[in-house]
Structure formats: C-alpha cells, structure tokens
Scaffold this motif. Sequence first.
Motif, short mmCIF file in Angstrom:
data_model
loop_
_atom_site.label_atom_id
_atom_site.label_comp_id
_atom_site.label_asym_id
_atom_site.label_seq_id
_atom_site.Cartn_x
_atom_site.Cartn_y
_atom_site.Cartn_z
N MET A 5 -7.59 -49.24 73.96
CA MET A 5 -7.93 -50.49 73.26
C MET A 5 -8.85 -50.17 72.08
O MET A 5 -10.08 -50.19 72.23
CB MET A 5 -8.60 -51.47 74.22
N PRO A 6 -8.26 -49.86 70.92
CA PRO A 6 -9.08 -49.51 69.76
C PRO A 6 -10.10 -50.58 69.38
O PRO A 6 -11.14 -50.26 68.82
CB PRO A 6 -8.04 -49.32 68.66
N LEU A 7 -9.80 -51.86 69.68
CA LEU A 7 -10.74 -52.92 69.34
C LEU A 7 -12.09 -52.72 70.02
O LEU A 7 -13.14 -53.02 69.45
CB LEU A 7 -10.15 -54.29 69.72
N LEU A 8 -12.08 -52.17 71.25
CA LEU A 8 -13.34 -51.92 71.96
C LEU A 8 -14.20 -50.92 71.19
O LEU A 8 -15.43 -51.05 71.12
CB LEU A 8 -13.07 -51.42 73.38
N GLY A 9 -13.54 -49.90 70.62
CA GLY A 9 -14.28 -48.93 69.82
C GLY A 9 -14.87 -49.56 68.58
O GLY A 9 -16.01 -49.27 68.19
N ASP A 10 -14.11 -50.47 67.95
CA ASP A 10 -14.63 -51.16 66.76
C ASP A 10 -15.81 -52.06 67.12
O ASP A 10 -16.79 -52.16 66.37
CB ASP A 10 -13.52 -52.01 66.12
N TYR A 62 -1.69 -57.57 70.73
CA TYR A 62 -1.72 -56.53 69.70
C TYR A 62 -3.14 -56.33 69.17
O TYR A 62 -3.54 -55.20 68.84
CB TYR A 62 -0.78 -56.85 68.54
N GLY A 63 -3.91 -57.41 69.09
CA GLY A 63 -5.29 -57.28 68.65
C GLY A 63 -6.09 -56.34 69.53
O GLY A 63 -7.00 -55.66 69.06
N LEU A 64 -5.74 -56.26 70.82
CA LEU A 64 -6.44 -55.37 71.74
C LEU A 64 -5.93 -53.94 71.66
O LEU A 64 -6.70 -52.98 71.74
CB LEU A 64 -6.28 -55.88 73.18
N PHE A 65 -4.60 -53.76 71.51
CA PHE A 65 -4.00 -52.43 71.65
C PHE A 65 -3.60 -51.77 70.33
O PHE A 65 -3.31 -50.58 70.31
CB PHE A 65 -2.77 -52.52 72.56
N GLY A 66 -3.53 -52.53 69.24
CA GLY A 66 -3.06 -51.97 67.98
C GLY A 66 -4.07 -51.04 67.33
O GLY A 66 -5.28 -51.23 67.44
N THR A 67 -3.57 -50.01 66.63
CA THR A 67 -4.46 -49.06 65.95
C THR A 67 -4.72 -49.45 64.50
O THR A 67 -5.60 -48.88 63.86
CB THR A 67 -3.85 -47.64 65.97
N SER A 68 -3.95 -50.39 63.96
CA SER A 68 -4.16 -50.83 62.58
C SER A 68 -5.21 -51.95 62.55
O SER A 68 -5.13 -52.90 63.32
CB SER A 68 -2.85 -51.34 61.98
N ALA A 283 1.65 -43.54 65.19
CA ALA A 283 2.94 -44.19 65.43
C ALA A 283 3.23 -44.40 66.91
O ALA A 283 3.77 -45.44 67.30
CB ALA A 283 4.06 -43.37 64.78
N ASP A 284 2.87 -43.43 67.76
CA ASP A 284 3.15 -43.57 69.19
C ASP A 284 2.31 -44.68 69.82
O ASP A 284 2.81 -45.48 70.61
CB ASP A 284 2.91 -42.24 69.90
N ARG A 285 1.02 -44.70 69.48
CA ARG A 285 0.16 -45.77 70.03
C ARG A 285 0.57 -47.14 69.47
O ARG A 285 0.51 -48.15 70.18
CB ARG A 285 -1.31 -45.46 69.70
N GLU A 286 1.00 -47.16 68.21
CA GLU A 286 1.49 -48.42 67.65
C GLU A 286 2.74 -48.89 68.37
O GLU A 286 2.92 -50.08 68.63
CB GLU A 286 1.80 -48.25 66.16
N MET A 287 3.60 -47.93 68.71
CA MET A 287 4.83 -48.30 69.43
C MET A 287 4.50 -48.91 70.78
O MET A 287 5.12 -49.90 71.20
CB MET A 287 5.72 -47.07 69.58
N ALA A 289 1.68 -50.50 71.48
CA ALA A 289 1.08 -51.81 71.22
C ALA A 289 2.14 -52.85 70.89
O ALA A 289 2.10 -53.98 71.39
CB ALA A 289 0.06 -51.69 70.07
N PHE A 290 3.13 -52.47 70.06
CA PHE A 290 4.24 -53.37 69.77
C PHE A 290 4.97 -53.73 71.06
O PHE A 290 5.37 -54.88 71.27
CB PHE A 290 5.23 -52.70 68.80
N GLY A 291 5.15 -52.72 71.92
CA GLY A 291 5.85 -52.95 73.18
C GLY A 291 5.12 -53.91 74.09
O GLY A 291 5.71 -54.85 74.63
N PHE A 292 3.80 -53.70 74.27
CA PHE A 292 3.01 -54.61 75.11
C PHE A 292 3.08 -56.04 74.57
O PHE A 292 3.21 -57.00 75.34
CB PHE A 292 1.55 -54.15 75.15
N ALA A 293 3.00 -56.18 73.24
CA ALA A 293 3.02 -57.51 72.63
C ALA A 293 4.36 -58.20 72.87
O ALA A 293 4.41 -59.40 73.17
CB ALA A 293 2.73 -57.41 71.13
#
Length: 477
Positions: A5-10, A62-68, A283-287, A289-293
């Motif tokens: 969850m990149p958002l937690l790091g932010d 996606y807000g929780l799991f996305g890297t962008s 790209a893999d982490r984005e994939m 995140a897209f999948g979870f969403a």
Amino acid sequence: MTNWMPLLGDLRHYRPEWLSNDLIAGLSVTAVQIPTAIAYANLAGFPPEIGLYASLIPVLIYGLFGTSRQLVLGPDAATCALIAAILAPLAGGDLGTYLQLSAGLAIMAGLLMVIGGFTGMGFIVNFFARPILIGFLNGIALSIIVGQMAKLLGVALTNQDVFPVILELLEKLDHIHWPSLMVGAGTLLLLILVRRFLPRAPAALVALVLGGLAVYLLGWGEAGVRLVGLVPAGLPTLALPEIGYEGAQSLAGGALGLVIVSFTSGMLTARSFAARTGDSIDADREMRAFGFANVASGLFGGFAVTGADSRTAVNVASGGKTQLVSVVAALATGVVALFLTQPLGQLPIPALGAVLIFSAWGLLDLAAYRILLTIDRLEFGLALGTTLGVLVIGVLPGVILAILLALSIVLIRIYRPHDVLLGIVPGLDGNNDLELSSESRPIPGALLYRFEAPLLFFNAELFKTRVLSQVDAADPK
C-alpha cells in the motif's frame, strides 16, 4: 506493508500543507468524474447509478494499492466501448443478465491482472506497438462519435455498426428532433468554450448542469427531449455475480482482450504524467492494483475500469500530491450517490451524448498518421489498418486484429531485418555502417556483416542467402 500500500508510505512522510491540495484536487476530480461516469455508463448500456458504483469502490482501492501519485481510475471511453461489444451479444437484450455478465467480466479481468502482477506480466504494457495503439484508439473514438450522433439528433436507430449507422443517419435527417439537437449542440459548444477559456473548470459538470437547466426552464422534457430518469440513491452492496460456468467460459476471451486494452491505455496515462514529475511506475505492482480495483468493481455492482486521462489531468492541474486524492474523490462520490441522485435524473440524454463526443474527440490523434507516414510506411499501414478494422469488423474483433498486427510486425522485422556491412568510417571510432559516409571503406581482406535480428529457423535461409551474396559481390574477393 508500504510495498503493498504505497499510500501508507506517503502518509508517513505527509506534509500538512499537502492536505488542502489533496482535498481540492479530490473534489475537482469528483466534479469531473460524476457526469462523465454517468455518460460512460450510458455508452456501455448501464443505468446511471452503475457509473457511480464504478467510480466509488474501485477508485478507493486503487488509491490504496496504486504506485502512481497522479493516476485516477474510473470509467473510460475505450473500455466502455469494448465492454458493450463483449456483452451485448451475450446478454440477449436482458438488462439483469447484462449487469451480471458485466460484474463477472470485471472480476475475471481483475483476477487476470492480479495473477499477471504477481507473475511479472506487467511487460504487456509494451505489447501494443505505439502505431497500433494509435490506430485502435482512433477507431474507438470515431465509432463513439458516430454512435452518439443519434442521441444528439434525437432519432432512434436500428443499426449498431459504424458504416450502417452513418447510412441510417443520412436516411433519417428529416426526422431530427430539433430541441434535442439544440441541447446537444449547445452542450458541445459549452464544453469547447469552457475548455478553451476556463481550462481548470470541470467542463462536463458545467455543461451538463446548464444543459439540464435549459431543458427544465424551456419545458423541453415534455417536448420529447429524453432525460436520464430516476437514479436510485444508495451505496453498492457486495454480491457475487451469478453467471455460472458457461457464462464464465463465454467471457474468458473478452476478459483477456479487456486486460490488454485497459491496462495498456491506463499505464500509458500513468507513465505520461509520471514522466513530468520524475516519478517511477512499477508495471507489475500497477497491474496488481488495477486487478484489485476491477475485482472490487465487479463485486460491488460496477464494471471494468482503467486509468482515466481526463480525471488524472484534473488531479495534476489542481495540485494533488498523493493518492489521498482518490480516497477523497471516492468518498465524495459516495455522498453524491447517497444524497444527490435526484438532480442527476434531470440530465438530458443529448447532453450526455455531447460529453461522449467531446471526450472521444480528445482521443483522436489524426496528426499521428501523417507523422508515421513520414517515418515508416509499414507503421502507418498498421495504424490505419487497425483503425479500419475497429470501424469495419467491430471493437472486440478489432482488439484481436490489433494483437495479430502487433505479432506480425515483430515477425516481419525478425524475418526480414535490416542488415549492414561494417567498416572504417572517417571520424568515427571502431567499425560502423559503411553507408554513413561516401568516404567509408571496408576492412581490407575481410567482410564484417551485421544481421539485426536473432538467428532463428525461419530467417536462417535468408541470412545464408544475404551472406553468400555479399561474399560473391566482394571486391577484391
């Protein structure tokens, strides 16, 4: 945990001054997202509330799991056009079946992306050659524009394919419903003016609100201008779609095509905005995140979603700093779904058609054909062929055609690669292409040949022929 969850790091390093930026950006995204979500739901054949559901839970996930930090997920024109092409032949005109299949399609596509993300399949973002993607998106855009003209003109059509629709529209020009045309054309003009003079304003929201007010004040609803109608208030509930084994089988091919199109287009949006800020996209982490969403969207009554370029642009223009923007946008959309659905029912259908035409026009990149023609005639042909494929044989077959063309260009370039003779080129170190200069000269008594492709069974004979011909032509021998 922050790797998941990149958002937690932010949030760990969150600055207080960022909060106002993220709140404003989140509300700005919501202002654009709600009207476009309803318009895209209409494009795909869904009731308006389904568009809200697809803009709620998936955006939050996606807000929780996305890297962008910039990308906002949501309904998208190309994805919705593809969903309609996949599901319409399977549902047989039954809305309940259509909704169940749509949820199943989103879950299947999402699971494929989750598996792909865990197994390092994010590289498929590079699968579509750029010319093929240009051709595909141009074909989608043109098919949407043609398909929405009936709503703009207020006429009913029996055909669905692009060229038969154009012919039917020409035959029914004397049946134009003028109030509908005035609403649609006025909305389109407003969209252009707002985008031109107030680029940071939510153009779709402004145009739809003013269009709805015009219809209400002039009484055109009673004159035959179609409205969205009742939009049920409430939040989506968790439910597993009842599609059965045969339903899942019928969706498998479409789900794979949807993964390729939605993930590729979403990642192009993510990477283009990340390049401006120097951020990196995994790209893999984005994939994943897209999948979870998408799995969440299917489980909560929505449909497949991808990266939304218009909402991402609003996020960046509004100064959004983190994916907290998506969290704010999802919560604000939930408030609208609970308490503000009644005004949404007064939106005129011709105005929604105008929003879709305006959005599709933004997808068009006709100048790219001219650029490709000057660079590489083969790539120009691939782009044009993909566009014609989408227009003539349909969106889903167009995806298959695009994949086959992508494979073909790779095979062609491996089978008949560029090759050069190397030697001494004045002013350059080492051995270089002899064609770089008229003063170049080969290495005395030797032939240095470069075959610019891997040597495989199907190009070995060509390699042999070219090498022997160079040997025969060598002077001195």
